[in-house]
Motif scaffolding. Structure first.
Motif: not given
Length: 358
Positions: A30-36, A72-76, A84-92, A158-163
């Motif tokens: 049921e989850e919308e995986m926008w980042n994926l 773009y950085i919040q999506w990459l 800061m980008n209100r259009h970007a969705r948090p990763l789950t 970037i460092l957090k996302c790498l982790g």
């Protein structure tokens, strides 16, 4: 002189503990995986964005766009927290697992990492190990990095996302690179504070983090002003080189079961020399306060340090915290009645113990 950013310390402790208490959907279907979907090249990043394949190809050397575009950085490099980008969705958590299951997606992720590295004047030498070196145009790119401080926030992201994506070894190389450039080669003075307050403490692996804290302390000037770890433990800490670890493994294989090697005995004798998570969390305090803390609240301090060294993802519950608070209050009340310390001394102890628990 150094000064610790305690807001950064709290933020990164929450990250290292995998956002304890964060509530997410448990139903992957049921989850919308926008980042994926973005990484599968199914949707453009928002607002006014591109598909990821187009971005990775067309923006490869377009440094002006990479500098000026802030969407773009919040999506990459998505995180399990809002940016800061209100259009970007948090990763789950479910998305992270889906990312890792897709070879195509992870290949794009590494390409995105390489894109940003080149923007910062860095080359990924080895995709397996994460080894880095300066790019040929490093001087020009470092000048840009020194000029625009918002890139420090991007690097932390970037460092957090790498982790999150399982590239902890990439994290270590990138943090070491920036510590070397800021503290040893002194080419990035405007990045130094972020490297110490933020980059350094994105490392979830305790041993790797201790090694990097020690490395930073060795090269910080003046060393007496280093506030990102307790000096007494840093003085005793012995970093282990990759060669010594390989030698140790080979030596242990030759020993009969139950027999300890000489280096193992040395390790047992010097375990107290390792800088624990206190190297991440404890501030430096003056000797008078340290002596009073040791003599009057030894058990409370031990408990707090133990909490700081817990396995990732665990945290003390409210009942435990309240119990420790009652113990501390009782000790201080006894001390006040005996007249051993004046009120300002008690306040200093309480404040410093409170900081240890951050």
């Amino acid at each position: 002189s150094g000064s610790r950013n305690w807001n950064a310390a709290k933020d990164l402790q929450r990250y290292r503990h995998h956002y304890l208490g964060l509530v997410e959907s448990e139903n992957e279907e049921e989850e919308e995986m926008w980042n994926l979907s973005f990484y599968k090249n199914e949707i453009r990043f928002l607002p006014h964005g591109l598909y990821i394949d187009t971005l990775l190809e067309c923006w490869k050397n377009n440094y002006d766009v990479l500098e000026d575009n802030h969407s773009y950085i919040q999506w990459l490099f998505p995180l399990r927290e809002r940016g800061m980008n209100r259009h970007a969705r948090p990763l789950t958590w479910n998305e992270i697992q889906a990312f890792k299951r897709s070879k195509e997606v992870m290949q794009r992720f590494v390409r995105a990492y390489q894109l940003m590295l080149r923007f910062y004047g860095i080359i990924l030498v080895n995709e397996e190990t994460g080894e880095l070196r300066r790019a040929e145009n490093w001087a020009e790119r470092f000048q840009n990095l020194n000029r625009f401080s918002h890139n420090n926030l991007r690097i932390t992201r970037i460092l957090k996302c790498l982790g999150e994506m399982g590239y902890e070894h990439y994290q270590v190389h990138l943090v070491k690179f920036f510590l070397t450039e800021t503290l040893v080669k002194e080419t990035l003075p405007n990045v130094k504070k972020s490297a110490l307050d933020y980059f350094l403490f994105t490392i979830r692996n305790k041993r790797e983090r201790r090694e990097l804290v020690h490395y930073a302390w060795q090269h910080f000037k003046p060393q007496s002003s280093f506030v990102w770890g307790p000096h007494d433990k840093l003085l005793k800490y012995r970093p282990r080189s990759a060669k010594s670890q390989l030698h140790q493994k080979a030596e242990d294989k030759q020993k009969t079961p139950g027999e300890k090697s000489e280096s193992s005995v040395e390790k047992d004798q010097s375990q107290e020399q390792e800088a624990g998570d206190a190297a991440d969390l404890q501030p430096e305090v003056n000797n008078d306060v340290k002596e009073k803390i040791t003599s009057l609240t030894q058990r409370e301090e031990k408990d707090l340090n133990s909490d700081a060294e817990e396995v990732q993802g665990t945290a003390e519950n409210d009942c435990t915290k309240e119990s420790k608070k009652r113990k501390l209050d009782a000790n201080m009340a006894d001390t006040k009645r005996s007249g051993a310390l004046k009120s300002p001394d008690i306040e200093n102890i309480a404040r410093n113990l409170g900081e240890c628990a951050i």
